[in-house]
Design an enzyme around this catalytic site. Sequence first.
Site, short mmCIF file in Angstrom:
data_model
loop_
_atom_site.label_atom_id
_atom_site.label_comp_id
_atom_site.label_asym_id
_atom_site.label_seq_id
_atom_site.Cartn_x
_atom_site.Cartn_y
_atom_site.Cartn_z
N HIS A 265 0.81 -1.22 0.00
CA HIS A 265 0.00 0.00 0.00
C HIS A 265 0.85 1.27 0.00
O HIS A 265 0.31 2.37 -0.10
CB HIS A 265 -0.94 0.00 1.21
CG HIS A 265 -2.05 -1.00 1.10
ND1 HIS A 265 -3.11 -1.05 1.97
CD2 HIS A 265 -2.26 -2.01 0.20
CE1 HIS A 265 -3.93 -2.04 1.62
NE2 HIS A 265 -3.43 -2.63 0.55
N ASP A 266 2.16 1.11 0.11
CA ASP A 266 3.07 2.25 -0.01
C ASP A 266 3.56 2.41 -1.45
O ASP A 266 4.15 3.44 -1.80
CB ASP A 266 4.27 2.05 0.92
CG ASP A 266 5.10 3.31 1.13
OD1 ASP A 266 4.54 4.42 0.98
OD2 ASP A 266 6.29 3.20 1.46
N PHE A 339 7.51 5.10 -4.85
CA PHE A 339 8.64 5.05 -3.93
C PHE A 339 8.26 4.43 -2.58
O PHE A 339 7.12 4.55 -2.14
CB PHE A 339 9.20 6.45 -3.68
CG PHE A 339 9.59 7.18 -4.93
CD1 PHE A 339 10.74 6.85 -5.61
CD2 PHE A 339 8.78 8.18 -5.45
CE1 PHE A 339 11.10 7.50 -6.78
CE2 PHE A 339 9.12 8.84 -6.62
CZ PHE A 339 10.28 8.50 -7.29
N ASP A 341 8.31 5.43 0.53
CA ASP A 341 8.49 6.77 1.11
C ASP A 341 7.53 7.04 2.27
O ASP A 341 7.38 8.18 2.70
CB ASP A 341 8.30 7.84 0.03
CG ASP A 341 6.94 7.73 -0.67
OD1 ASP A 341 6.15 6.84 -0.31
OD2 ASP A 341 6.66 8.54 -1.57
N SER A 343 4.40 7.00 2.15
CA SER A 343 3.27 7.82 1.70
C SER A 343 1.97 7.33 2.32
O SER A 343 1.01 8.10 2.44
CB SER A 343 3.16 7.83 0.18
OG SER A 343 2.92 6.53 -0.33
N ARG A 409 -6.99 2.83 2.31
CA ARG A 409 -7.28 1.42 2.55
C ARG A 409 -6.96 0.97 3.97
O ARG A 409 -7.05 -0.22 4.28
CB ARG A 409 -6.49 0.56 1.55
CG ARG A 409 -6.87 0.78 0.10
CD ARG A 409 -5.87 0.19 -0.87
NE ARG A 409 -4.64 0.95 -0.93
CZ ARG A 409 -3.61 0.67 -1.72
NH1 ARG A 409 -3.68 -0.36 -2.54
NH2 ARG A 409 -2.52 1.42 -1.71
N GLU A 412 -9.06 -1.71 5.97
CA GLU A 412 -9.45 -2.97 5.35
C GLU A 412 -9.41 -4.16 6.30
O GLU A 412 -10.24 -5.05 6.23
CB GLU A 412 -8.60 -3.24 4.11
CG GLU A 412 -9.05 -2.40 2.92
CD GLU A 412 -8.37 -2.78 1.62
OE1 GLU A 412 -7.54 -3.72 1.62
OE2 GLU A 412 -8.66 -2.14 0.60
#
Length: 813
Positions: A265-266, A339, A341, A343, A409, A412
């Site tokens: 998911h990143d 990346f 990162d 996020s 997400r 989930e």
Amino acid sequence: MCFLLYLYIRPGLTVHTALRYVFIAHVKVDSSIVNCPQKMACYFNLISLVMLLCSILPRFSTDEASHINSRSVRELLISSYQDAASLHTRKRQRSPSSSTHVFTFLRQPDPETLEISRAAEVFQTTLQVLKNSVRQRYKRDVTATELLSWEDVELIAELSQCPPPTHPAICLQSHLNKYRSISGICNNRQNPLWGAANTPLVRWLPAEYEDGEREPKGWNRGRLHNGFQLPSPWEVSKKILRSSVKRPDDVYSHMLVDWGQYIDHDITFTLQSKGSAEVDCFNTCQNVHPCFPIETGDAITGAQGCMPFHRSRPACIVNFGSSIRQALQLQQINAITSFIDASLVYGNTPRRAGFLRDLSGLNGKLAVNDQFRDPKGRPYLPFVASLPSACNQNPHGERVDCFNAGDTRCNEDLPLIVLHTVWLREHNRIAEALKRINGHWNSETIYQETRKIIGALHQIITMRDYVPKIIGQEAFEHYIGPYGGYDPTTDPSAANVFATAAFRFGHATISPILSRLNESFQKHEHFPHLRLDDTFFSPWRIVKQGGIEPTLRGSIGTAASAVSANMLMTEELTERLLLLNVSQHMDLASLNLQRGRDHALPGYNDWRSFCGLKRIKTLDGFKEVVRDNRVAEKIAQLYKHLDNIDVWLGGLVENMLPGSRTGPLFACLIGKQMKALRDGDRFWWEAEGIFSQQQKAELIKGSLSRIICDNSDIREVPPDSFRFGNYPYDYISCDQMPSIHLEAWREEKSQDLEQCGTPRKIKNGDFILSSAYGKLVALYSCYHGFKLKGAAAIVCEGCRWSDPPPQCKGNHH
């Protein structure tokens, strides 16, 4: 108006340019368009008016009925765009069906992503309408590539409101040199969109659409591939992938599975299209875009049915230097930065990043939940802005809404919520420590420096502790190898085959039961284990059932599920997968296979060739690779031709490499992707100038186990959270776990800062300090929703700042 268009369309002048001139001329005389709040709507109305007026003009070509010339194509192009835009306007106005609304909300991307993907859908629909119009007028099929020039393609992209090409000049802004941008843009200065959010998943091999442009594999029923029809994904799932049992893996903990989902998911987020005004994908068994239903059947009654499936959303063209054929092919959007990162902690847009920050605290921290805390006073994630939210509720207790994080997400399942919570707490813990160490740092500097550390820890844990266990040490050394520094020629964008097939290997490692353990790492006496489908979209189970600790202990204290070719996917995922408010049980294995076909991924054998592995030509050769003769025979019998095997299935059944959890193909594809993510990232933690040697020496001490110690009530952990061990023998006290000493980030006030003084704080914005040409510079920026007025950069010169600080103007939404 018509005269203007007639005047401007002449030899040497394209329709694209002519329309620009007409638009400008009309705007000059019609102030209602100048002041129109929706410029695109006015542009659309103007084009409609022009086309209406010009329909009375003489034809430019006398033999147009028999030949397709550029002018007639452009006329059709404009009208096709009008039809496409009108269709999508109706689609947006249509309220979502109750069956899709909840699940869509919980995976809702940021507004910026939605706008770009909608523009791409208008672009693709325009192409389809244009081809249909040409077919009707000229009584023959043509491809978009045959019809259009680059100027036509650029015109459609502009009309559809796809973002214009990004010029490297925007990367010269100096604030992009110190910290990575939130969207990933300008990580690579020469190719600003490499790895950025809202760009296409890249192709390592060309797409194999049935029409060469956008129809997925299996779209045209009866179409033969290598002489045979492709088997239904549902049939493949039922006969090959479903398993009623899963053996435990005595080497690794379930955290290896949970981290795989978390770090995915990143890196990737592929969006699903909604149904259109004309068709609801939950109520059709026809292949009508954007619906691509999965055929099913009842073995007892023989009744045929289908499972709903929405195609992935398209991406806008970002590379106008490629071939037209490649540019016109449907590509899927990656809504987030590629990346590693963090996020998923901070977001991918300034809008989301702003919502997630505690901007009022002036402390560089992230916002936390203002309603609930755990029994020890530790914070939870904040709630989403729109309340009440769609998450499941305890029927007998207080309401707990959906949590908000950098990735939508996060709700989930429970392990995802837990990991998001741990990293939220870690950010705020580090930010607080940095504020103590560097009292002169302002909130923006604290936030950015902390974000930089958290991103580095995500990279270290993933590349050092996770990836070698997944692909094996030998494959790691072969495909990734030692770090050699930042390589600006490496594209770090996520590959379609990685997102859609290779990194979905983890679906075969998911356990049907989520374990919740007490302080002795035994079955919890108050909070029992849960079936998988009882964990989806249920943040209330964290808040009301013991906090993050029972689930976190279950992740590190339970063995992962082993994978073998004859025990791949638990029935919880193939027969009892539930999406919110979707009445029908779904099958994750079928969805994965159909997604690969939706994305037109080449077959298993083509990817083996890509990786330098031997193509499988005979059943005996396949048996050798799979090491389970019965499974190999069943796959060969179903597909009838070895070149037709879907890449996700083929990679999944391969015998695992020594010390890995993948076979040779997925080890190659994951290894190549991870190397690209590392080498193509200008801000990779080991890259020159990102951290000092002392800071790097501290960062390498970081581990997931240490982060669990610092942000939960767990006091004993395995040294490596990904390795399964028996409690208490294989666990150590948190006091024995190495810690990062943040003193390495101590920064004394510079002489320039002493002389010029701290730059003035501004309302609705902040600054970071940097250096340029040996001088101290304050770089100002505004929070989302505000625009900078004045000098963005002020310089410390002669004991004073060169300019007054700018202002941030506008209404914050």
